[in-house]
Design a protein around this motif. Structure first.
Motif, PDB file in Angstrom:
ATOM      1  N   LEU A  37     -19.021  10.866  24.690  1.00 26.03           N
ATOM      2  CA  LEU A  37     -18.011  11.541  25.507  1.00 26.03           C
ATOM      3  C   LEU A  37     -17.006  12.218  24.584  1.00 26.03           C
ATOM      4  N   VAL A  38     -16.586  13.419  24.974  1.00 26.96           N
ATOM      5  CA  VAL A  38     -15.527  14.136  24.262  1.00 26.96           C
ATOM      6  C   VAL A  38     -14.251  13.998  25.087  1.00 26.96           C
ATOM      7  N   ILE A  39     -13.180  13.507  24.440  1.00 22.69           N
ATOM      8  CA  ILE A  39     -11.919  13.234  25.148  1.00 22.69           C
ATOM      9  C   ILE A  39     -10.808  14.057  24.510  1.00 22.69           C
ATOM     10  N   PRO A  40     -10.211  14.988  25.241  1.00 27.23           N
ATOM     11  CA  PRO A  40      -9.144  15.807  24.669  1.00 27.23           C
ATOM     12  C   PRO A  40      -7.755  15.229  24.959  1.00 27.23           C
ATOM     13  N   HIS A  41      -6.765  15.730  24.241  1.00 29.29           N
ATOM     14  CA  HIS A  41      -5.375  15.499  24.653  1.00 29.29           C
ATOM     15  C   HIS A  41      -5.050  16.641  25.599  1.00 29.29           C
ATOM     16  N   ALA A  52       2.422  10.547  31.974  1.00 29.64           N
ATOM     17  CA  ALA A  52       1.850   9.293  31.479  1.00 29.64           C
ATOM     18  C   ALA A  52       0.427   9.070  31.981  1.00 29.64           C
ATOM     19  N   CYS A  53       0.152   9.523  33.194  1.00 28.37           N
ATOM     20  CA  CYS A  53      -1.174   9.300  33.778  1.00 28.37           C
ATOM     21  C   CYS A  53      -2.263  10.137  33.117  1.00 28.37           C
ATOM     22  N   GLU A  54      -1.886  11.086  32.253  1.00 26.10           N
ATOM     23  CA  GLU A  54      -2.862  11.947  31.585  1.00 26.10           C
ATOM     24  C   GLU A  54      -3.005  11.653  30.097  1.00 26.10           C
ATOM     25  N   GLU A  55      -2.311  10.641  29.599  1.00 32.84           N
ATOM     26  CA  GLU A  55      -2.318  10.348  28.164  1.00 32.84           C
ATOM     27  C   GLU A  55      -3.551   9.509  27.787  1.00 32.84           C
ATOM     28  N   ARG A  56      -4.712  10.134  27.887  1.00 31.34           N
ATOM     29  CA  ARG A  56      -5.960   9.431  27.616  1.00 31.34           C
ATOM     30  C   ARG A  56      -6.092   9.001  26.153  1.00 31.34           C
ATOM     31  N   LEU A  57      -5.717   9.883  25.237  1.00 23.27           N
ATOM     32  CA  LEU A  57      -5.857   9.531  23.820  1.00 23.27           C
ATOM     33  C   LEU A  57      -4.913   8.399  23.431  1.00 23.27           C
ATOM     34  N   ALA A  58      -3.718   8.398  24.016  1.00 25.15           N
ATOM     35  CA  ALA A  58      -2.779   7.313  23.725  1.00 25.15           C
ATOM     36  C   ALA A  58      -3.327   5.987  24.239  1.00 25.15           C
ATOM     37  N   TRP A  59      -3.952   6.015  25.415  1.00 30.15           N
ATOM     38  CA  TRP A  59      -4.486   4.774  25.985  1.00 30.15           C
ATOM     39  C   TRP A  59      -5.736   4.314  25.251  1.00 30.15           C
ATOM     40  N   LEU A  60      -6.639   5.248  24.979  1.00 30.87           N
ATOM     41  CA  LEU A  60      -7.927   4.872  24.394  1.00 30.87           C
ATOM     42  C   LEU A  60      -7.846   4.663  22.887  1.00 30.87           C
ATOM     43  N   VAL A  72     -16.468   9.867  21.226  1.00 33.03           N
ATOM     44  CA  VAL A  72     -17.018   8.505  21.171  1.00 33.03           C
ATOM     45  C   VAL A  72     -18.519   8.582  21.397  1.00 33.03           C
ATOM     46  N   LEU A  73     -19.287   8.168  20.403  1.00 33.84           N
ATOM     47  CA  LEU A  73     -20.734   8.045  20.521  1.00 33.84           C
ATOM     48  C   LEU A  73     -21.087   6.557  20.602  1.00 33.84           C
ATOM     49  N   ALA A  74     -22.356   6.257  20.755  1.00 34.97           N
ATOM     50  CA  ALA A  74     -22.767   4.859  20.926  1.00 34.97           C
ATOM     51  C   ALA A  74     -22.474   4.019  19.691  1.00 34.97           C
ATOM     52  N   ASP A  75     -22.549   4.640  18.504  1.00 41.73           N
ATOM     53  CA  ASP A  75     -22.413   3.852  17.280  1.00 41.73           C
ATOM     54  C   ASP A  75     -21.280   4.306  16.369  1.00 41.73           C
ATOM     55  N   LYS A  76     -20.537   5.331  16.758  1.00 50.01           N
ATOM     56  CA  LYS A  76     -19.423   5.806  15.935  1.00 50.01           C
ATOM     57  C   LYS A  76     -18.455   6.592  16.789  1.00 50.01           C
ATOM     58  N   ALA A  77     -17.262   6.773  16.261  1.00 52.63           N
ATOM     59  CA  ALA A  77     -16.231   7.521  16.985  1.00 52.63           C
ATOM     60  C   ALA A  77     -15.312   8.190  15.977  1.00 52.63           C
ATOM     61  N   ALA A  78     -14.741   9.312  16.373  1.00 51.54           N
ATOM     62  CA  ALA A  78     -13.841  10.047  15.478  1.00 51.54           C
ATOM     63  C   ALA A  78     -12.660  10.574  16.270  1.00 51.54           C
ATOM     64  N   LEU A  79     -11.498  10.627  15.600  1.00 49.55           N
ATOM     65  CA  LEU A  79     -10.272  11.170  16.158  1.00 49.55           C
ATOM     66  C   LEU A  79      -9.903  12.383  15.322  1.00 49.55           C
ATOM     67  N   PHE A  80      -9.778  13.547  15.953  1.00 51.47           N
ATOM     68  CA  PHE A  80      -9.542  14.808  15.254  1.00 51.47           C
ATOM     69  C   PHE A  80      -8.098  15.259  15.462  1.00 51.47           C
ATOM     70  N   VAL A  81      -7.393  15.530  14.354  1.00 51.29           N
ATOM     71  CA  VAL A  81      -5.996  15.929  14.426  1.00 51.29           C
ATOM     72  C   VAL A  81      -5.748  17.077  13.449  1.00 51.29           C
ATOM     73  N   ASP A  82      -4.642  17.790  13.666  1.00 48.40           N
ATOM     74  CA  ASP A  82      -4.258  18.829  12.714  1.00 48.40           C
ATOM     75  C   ASP A  82      -3.302  18.254  11.674  1.00 48.40           C
ATOM     76  N   GLY A  83      -2.853  19.122  10.767  1.00 53.93           N
ATOM     77  CA  GLY A  83      -2.068  18.666   9.630  1.00 53.93           C
ATOM     78  C   GLY A  83      -0.765  17.980   9.974  1.00 53.93           C
ATOM     79  N   ARG A  84      -0.235  18.224  11.168  1.00 54.16           N
ATOM     80  CA  ARG A  84       1.015  17.583  11.564  1.00 54.16           C
ATOM     81  C   ARG A  84       0.859  16.080  11.744  1.00 54.16           C
ATOM     82  N   TYR A  85      -0.374  15.655  12.059  1.00 57.51           N
ATOM     83  CA  TYR A  85      -0.569  14.278  12.516  1.00 57.51           C
ATOM     84  C   TYR A  85      -1.480  13.450  11.622  1.00 57.51           C
TER      85      TYR A  85
END
Length: 610
Positions: A37-41, A52-60, A72-85
Motif C-alpha cells: 500500500l502507498v500512503i501519502p500525507h 487530525a482524522c487525516e493524519e495517516r502518516l502520524a498514526w501509522l 508498506v510491502l509484505a516484507d519491508k517498508a519505507a518512509l519518504f521525506v524531503d530535506g526539511r524532514y
C-alpha cells in the motif's frame, strides 16, 4: 508568565506503536489480496496541514511532518521525506520498521520499482492521490511487473479504530473590506476563464481556492482558516458549493445561496458522475484534484482537461485592498515581534529560557494586539542543535534551555483578518563564534540579493534562486529547501503557484507576496535563517530598458541581529540596504512600541558598525 493558546507541545506520534500498526495493516492488505500500500500525507484535497482524522502518516509511522509518503510491502517498508524532514523522520519513526529515504536520493516511485515483486498488487486510495501521482506509480509498478490497484476504501482507516471525527468548524464570510472584491465578481472572472478554455465546467478541489472565490473562511484545518469544501463552476449557470451544512449559520447559508447551489459533501460523487453522463468537458487541476474525481467523470463518459485551476493565479495576485491590509498586518506583527525580541534579549542571557517559553511569549505578544486569529503554522523554536532541524517542532520531550554561546532560530507567523505573516529571525545569546558570524553574513548577503533583485516581468523564481545561494556556494555550503514560497491573504501561509526555488518556473507577477528565506544548517550545532516577506512590484525605470522590470518590496518589519553580521563581508550596497531597512523598521515600528522595547529598538536598528 506566558501561555500558548493556539499551539500545543505534546508529541502526538507514538513510535512504540509503529510495529504493531504496520503488522495490522499488513494483515488487512493480505485480507484484501494486496501485497502493498502507498500512503501519502494527504487528505481528499491535498491540504498541507491536515485535520487530525487525516493524519495517516502520524498514526501509522509516527511521522508528524507536513509532507511525506510511506510504502508498506509484505516484507519491508519505507518512509519518504524531503530535506526539511531528514532528521525529524529518523527521530520519530521506528527505523526497525521503516527505512527513511530522502527523496532527493531516491523517489518513492524508484523505490517501488526496485522493491515490488513481480505480480504484486500495490493498493492506493484514489481520493488521496492526484492523477499525475497515480500515473507515475502505475509506471513504476509496471516496470517491476507489478500492478497498481485502486482501493474501494482506505485500508488504514479500516484498522484505525480510534480515528478522530471529521472537523465541524463554522464557516464565516470574509468581508469585501478585507477581500477587496465581491464574490459575484470573482465567480464571473472564473466562469470567463472556464469558457475561454472551452470547458463546460471547472471542479474546484482546493479549499483555499473555494475560500477565495466565495469569500469565506473556516476552521477545519489547523492554523489555516479553511472550510473543507468543493465547488463546481460551470461556464454558464450557477455554481455548486459542496460543504457540510452543519458548518453554516442561517446568515452564511443565505449569503452563499445567493451565489450558488449549496449542497452536502456527500452529494459530490453524484454531481461528478452527472457531469460525465452529460458528456461535458471538465477542467481539473493536476496539483490538487484527487484521482477519484477524474475517475468518476471519465468513467461516466466525460472528458477531462488537466490544467491549473485559474483561481490559483487570481488568488496569488493580491489586489490593492489585500496589499494594503497585508502592510497593516505586518506593521502590527512587526511591533509584536519587536516586543518579543526586546524581551528575549533581556531574559536569554540568564540561561533560563526554554524553547517552549519563547513560543508562548511570542504568541502572547501577538495576542496582545487584540486582532490575532491564529498562528499561521506551528512555531519553529530551535536553540543550538535543534535550530539545525529545518522544520523542528518543539515538544515537552525535546524542549531545551537556550544557553549562552548558542544561536536561537525562531520561525513564526500570524493570521489576521487583513493578512498572513511569516518571519524568521536568528539571534545570538552572548558572543557568537567567528564561524557563526561568517555563516550568518553569507545568509544575509543572499537575503539582500533577493531583496534587491531587479528582474524581467516574465522571470520565475528558479531564475532568482541562485541570488540567494551564491555566497554560500562560494564557501562550499548550501541549504536543502526552497528560498521562498507564496503567501495567502488570511489564507495558507504556503501558497502557489509561484515560489523562489531551483525548480519553479511560474512567472512572478506584480501583486504576489512571497517569502525570502535563505538559510544554513550545521547538523548537531546550530541553524540560521533570515526570512522576510516581499511583494512583487514594478521596478524603478531603467534607462534604455527594453522590457518591463519588476523588483521586490520588503513588507516584513523587524530588526535583524547585527551582532551576527561581519561588516567586512558586506559590499557598500549591501551595507546600505541593511541600514536603510533598519531605518524603515525604526520609522514604522517605533511609534507602535514603548518603554523598554522602544529603547531596545533604537539600539537594534542603529546603523551598522555605529
Amino acid at each position: 508568565m506566558f501561555e500558548a493558546k493556539f499551539q500545543t507541545f505534546t508529541d502526538s506520534s507514538d513510535r512504540a506503536a509503529v510495529a504493531k500498526r504496520v503488522a495490522a495493516l499488513r494483515a488487512e492488505l493480505k485480507k484484501r489480496g494486496l501485497d502493498g500500500l502507498v500512503i501519502p500525507h494527504a487528505d481528499r484535497q491535498q491540504n498541507e496541514y491536515l485535520p487530525a482524522c487525516e493524519e495517516r502518516l502520524a498514526w501509522l509511522a509516527a511521522f508528524t511532518g507536513s509532507a511525506g509518503r510511506a510504502i508498506v510491502l509484505a516484507d519491508k517498508a519505507a518512509l519518504f521525506v524531503d530535506g526539511r524532514y531528514t532528521l525529524q523522520a529518523a527521530e520519530q519513526t521506528d527505523t526497525a520498521v521503516f527505512e527513511v529515504v530522502l527523496i532527493s536520493d531516491m523517489t518513492s516511485e524508484a523505490w517501488l520499482e526496485k522493491n515490488a515483486s513481480e505480480g504484486a498488487k500495490i493498493g492506493y486510495d484514489p481520493w488521496l492521490f492526484r492523477t499525475s501521482d497515480v500515473e507515475a506509480l502505475t509506471r513504476s509498478c509496471a516496470s517491476a511487473g507489478a500492478s497498481l490497484v485502486a482501493c474501494d476504501s482506505d485500508p488504514v482507516e479500516t484498522i484505525w479504530t480510534d480515528r478522530p471525527e471529521p472537523p465541524l468548524g463554522q464557516v464565516a464570510l470574509h468581508p469585501v473590506e478585507y477581500s477587496g472584491e465581491a464574490a459575484e465578481a470573482k465567480l464571473a472572472r472564473v466562469r470567463a476563464e472556464v469558457a475561454k478554455a472551452r470547458a463546460d465546467a471547472l471542479v474546484v478541489s482546493n479549499p483555499t481556492a473555494v475560500a477565495w472565490a466565495f469569500n469565506i473562511r473556516g476552521a477545519d484545518v489547523t492554523h489555516t482558516p479553511l472550510a473543507l469544501s468543493f465547488a463546481i463552476v460551470p461556464a454558464e449557470g450557477r455554481p455548486s458549493l459542496f460543504v457540510d451544512g452543519r458548518k453554516l449559520s442561517n446568515q452564511v447559508r443565505d449569503e452563499l445561496e445567493r451565489l450558488a447551489d449549496v449542497r452536502a459533501m456527500d452529494a459530490l460523487p453524484a454531481a461528478l458522475t452527472d457531469l460525465g453522463y452529460k458528456k461535458q468537458t471538465v477542467r481539473l487541476d493536476n496539483a490538487s484534484a484527487a484521482d477519484a474525481i477524474a475517475r468518476m467523470i471519465r468513467d461516466a463518459g466525460g472528458k477531462i482537461v488537466n490544467a491549473a485551476d485559474p483561481i490559483t493565479l487570481m488568488k496569488a495576485v493580491k489586489n490593492a485592498t489585500e496589499i494594503s491590509g497585508s502592510m497593516t498586518a505586518h506593521r502590527r506583527d512587526g511591533a509584536a515581534v519587536a516586543n518579543f525580541l526586546a524581551w528575549f534579549d533581556r531574559e536569554a542571557p540568564r540561561g533560563k529560557l526554554t524553547e517552549i517559553e519563547c513560543v508562548a511569549a511570542l504568541e502572547s505578544f501577538r495576542r496582545d494586539t487584540g486582532l490575532l486569529k491564529d498562528v499561521s503554522f506551528p512555531t519553529i523554536s530551535g536553540s543550538g542543535p535543534n535550530g539545525a532541524i529545518v522544520h523542528y517542532r518543539v515538544t515537552e520531550e525535546s524542549n531545551r534551555r537556550i544557553a549562552p554561546g548558542e544561536l536561537f532560530l525562531l520561525d513564526s507567523g500570524a493570521q489576521y483578518l487583513d493578512g498572513t505573516t511569516d518571519i524568521t529571525r536568528t539571534m545570538t545569546v552572548g558572543a557568537p563564534t567567528d564561524e557563526m558570524r561568517d555563516r550568518f553574513t553569507r545568509v544575509l548577503k543572499g537575503h539582500i540579493g533577493i531583496a534587491r533583485a531587479i528582474f524581467p516581468d516574465d522571470a520565475s523564481g528558479s531564475q532568482l534562486d541562485t541570488f540567494a545561494r551564491q555566497h554560500l556556494w562560494s564557501a562550499g555550503l548550501d541549504y536543502n529547501h526552497g528560498t521562498g514560497h507564496g503567501v495567502g491573504s488570511y489564507l495558507s501561509v504556503h501558497e502557489g503557484p509561484a515560489s523562489i526555488s531551483k525548480v519553479n518556473t511560474v512567472p512572478l507577477k506584480r501583486g504576489m507576496i512571497l517569502s525570502n528565506e535563505p538559510g544554513y544548517y550545521k547538523t548537531g550545532a546550530y541553524g540560521i535563517r533570515i526570512e522576510n516577506l516581499v511583494l512583487v512590484v514594478e521596478a524603478p525605470k531603467v534607462e534604455g530598458a527594453e522590457k518591463p522590470l519588476n523588483c521586490f518590496e520588503t513588507i516584513t518589519l523587524a530588526p535583524i541581529d547585527q551582532r551576527l553580521v561581519l561588516p567586512s563581508l558586506l559590499t557598500a550596497e549591501e551595507s546600505a540596504w541593511f541600514d536603510a531597512y533598519h531605518a524603515r523598521v525604526r520609522a514604522e515600528i517605533g511609534p507602535l512600541v514603548e518603554g523598554q522595547t522602544a529603547e531596545w529598538l533604537e539600539n537594534a536598528t542603529a546603523p551598522l558598525g555605529s
